[in-house]
Design a protein around this motif. Structure first.
Motif, mmCIF file in Angstrom:
data_model
loop_
_atom_site.group_PDB
_atom_site.id
_atom_site.type_symbol
_atom_site.label_atom_id
_atom_site.label_comp_id
_atom_site.label_asym_id
_atom_site.label_seq_id
_atom_site.Cartn_x
_atom_site.Cartn_y
_atom_site.Cartn_z
ATOM 1 N N LEU A 148 0.828 -1.206 0.000
ATOM 2 C CA LEU A 148 0.000 0.000 0.000
ATOM 3 C C LEU A 148 0.865 1.260 0.000
ATOM 4 O O LEU A 148 0.556 2.239 -0.690
ATOM 5 C CB LEU A 148 -0.929 -0.004 1.216
ATOM 6 C CG LEU A 148 -2.047 -1.054 1.192
ATOM 7 C CD1 LEU A 148 -2.799 -1.065 2.517
ATOM 8 C CD2 LEU A 148 -3.007 -0.792 0.034
ATOM 9 N N THR A 149 1.957 1.231 0.759
ATOM 10 C CA THR A 149 2.879 2.374 0.778
ATOM 11 C C THR A 149 3.524 2.560 -0.585
ATOM 12 O O THR A 149 3.660 3.681 -1.084
ATOM 13 C CB THR A 149 3.962 2.164 1.848
ATOM 14 O OG1 THR A 149 3.346 1.975 3.121
ATOM 15 C CG2 THR A 149 4.897 3.366 1.917
ATOM 16 N N HIS A 150 3.917 1.442 -1.176
ATOM 17 C CA HIS A 150 4.505 1.460 -2.523
ATOM 18 C C HIS A 150 3.533 2.095 -3.517
ATOM 19 O O HIS A 150 3.900 2.975 -4.310
ATOM 20 C CB HIS A 150 4.842 0.021 -2.918
ATOM 21 C CG HIS A 150 5.070 -0.193 -4.375
ATOM 22 N ND1 HIS A 150 6.278 0.060 -4.985
ATOM 23 C CD2 HIS A 150 4.250 -0.648 -5.357
ATOM 24 C CE1 HIS A 150 6.186 -0.217 -6.276
ATOM 25 N NE2 HIS A 150 4.976 -0.656 -6.521
ATOM 26 N N GLY A 151 2.266 1.684 -3.471
ATOM 27 C CA GLY A 151 1.272 2.236 -4.381
ATOM 28 C C GLY A 151 1.035 3.715 -4.142
ATOM 29 O O GLY A 151 0.894 4.494 -5.100
ATOM 30 N N ALA A 152 0.990 4.126 -2.879
ATOM 31 C CA ALA A 152 0.758 5.537 -2.554
ATOM 32 C C ALA A 152 1.897 6.412 -3.067
ATOM 33 O O ALA A 152 1.668 7.504 -3.612
ATOM 34 C CB ALA A 152 0.602 5.709 -1.042
ATOM 35 N N ILE A 153 3.133 5.938 -2.914
ATOM 36 C CA ILE A 153 4.294 6.701 -3.394
ATOM 37 C C ILE A 153 4.243 6.846 -4.912
ATOM 38 O O ILE A 153 4.522 7.919 -5.462
ATOM 39 C CB ILE A 153 5.600 6.016 -2.955
ATOM 40 C CG1 ILE A 153 5.763 6.124 -1.439
ATOM 41 C CG2 ILE A 153 6.807 6.634 -3.668
ATOM 42 C CD1 ILE A 153 6.936 5.353 -0.888
ATOM 43 N N LEU A 154 3.865 5.770 -5.612
ATOM 44 C CA LEU A 154 3.769 5.844 -7.069
ATOM 45 C C LEU A 154 2.706 6.851 -7.512
ATOM 46 O O LEU A 154 2.922 7.616 -8.456
ATOM 47 C CB LEU A 154 3.436 4.459 -7.636
ATOM 48 C CG LEU A 154 4.585 3.454 -7.716
ATOM 49 C CD1 LEU A 154 4.075 2.126 -8.243
ATOM 50 C CD2 LEU A 154 5.705 3.973 -8.606
ATOM 51 N N VAL A 155 1.560 6.843 -6.834
ATOM 52 C CA VAL A 155 0.492 7.778 -7.196
ATOM 53 C C VAL A 155 0.939 9.223 -6.967
ATOM 54 O O VAL A 155 0.708 10.109 -7.808
ATOM 55 C CB VAL A 155 -0.783 7.481 -6.382
ATOM 56 C CG1 VAL A 155 -1.819 8.587 -6.584
ATOM 57 C CG2 VAL A 155 -1.374 6.142 -6.795
ATOM 58 N N ILE A 156 1.605 9.474 -5.851
ATOM 59 C CA ILE A 156 2.064 10.833 -5.539
ATOM 60 C C ILE A 156 3.072 11.321 -6.569
ATOM 61 O O ILE A 156 2.944 12.425 -7.123
ATOM 62 C CB ILE A 156 2.673 10.880 -4.121
ATOM 63 C CG1 ILE A 156 1.579 10.650 -3.075
ATOM 64 C CG2 ILE A 156 3.363 12.218 -3.875
ATOM 65 C CD1 ILE A 156 2.100 10.482 -1.664
#
Length: 223
Positions: A148-156
């Motif tokens: 989830l952290t990985h996905g959030a960083i990519l979106v940002i």
């Protein structure tokens, strides 16, 4: 991977939300895929395939036994023989990629390596005990948090840098899925850019190996 493939159908709507700039992507799609041929045409022969197979076996065994030796020689690093073998095999592969040995690609080096990799993944899967999921909920929760952290960083970063979903999805799969599945995800988004997925997967695998080992070492120090 299932989520990334599902999002491919909405990539243009998501690109609009990200304010993505597809100029570079469209230009890259129009360019021909990079050729693996050298200036002098290399025609594979049965003997070249024999040498390729022999070299793969020899270097693999050398990495394995060297890894066991380094584990005993450098116990302070707390790395197992298998961990050292992965590090050495990655380094050898990167070095060979810039030598004349890269011409073995014309002899089917990637297909051969992919077959061996699939066999390796299958052997790992065959030894998996799914009951361990219930016995180690903390590890499952930790894995979910990481993804989830990985996905959030990519979106940002995708929003800040205005990156198309193709790059985000392919990079994500390169980090988590590896070289087997990344070209598949890249091909779903942009069929003409499967080779970009291969490149990202190789870079992600090489960099991830060393960063992962370093992260494991840091965790041992603060345990």
């Amino acid at each position: 991977m299932a989520l990334l493939i599902t999002l491919a159908g909405s990539q243009f709507r998501i690109a609009s939300w990200l304010h993505a700039d597809r100029t570079g992507l469209d230009r890259l799609e129009r360019e021909p895929a990079p050729s693996t041929e050298d200036a002098h045409d290399f025609k594979p022969s049965p003997m070249s395939r024999v040498w390729m197979t022999a070299a793969a076996i020899a270097l693999g065994e050398a990495s394995f036994y060297s890894g066991k030796y380094l584990a005993k020689l450098l116990p302070a690093l707390a790395l197992s023989g298998k961990a050292w073998a992965v590090i050495l095999a990655t380094a050898v592969g990167l070095i060979l990629s810039v030598t004349p040995a890269r011409r073995w690609e014309r002899a089917g080096a990637s297909k051969f390596g992919m077959t061996i990799l699939l066999l390796l993944l299958t052997s790992y899967g065959a030894q998996t005990d799914l009951r361990a999921i219930l016995e180690s909920p903390a590890f499952m929760a930790f894995g979910a948090i990481m993804v989830l952290t990985h996905g959030a960083i990519l979106v940002i970063f995708g929003r800040l840098l205005r990156l198309p979903l193709f790059y985000l999805a392919t990079a994500s799969q390169a980090c988590i899925g590896g070289p087997v599945s990344t070209p598949i995800v890249a091909g779903v988004y942009q069929p003409a850019l499967t080779h970009v997925g291969v490149i990202l997967a190789l870079i992600g695998g090489a960099v991830g190996t060393y960063i992962g080992m370093a992260g494991a070492g840091i965790c041992r120090l603060i345990r």
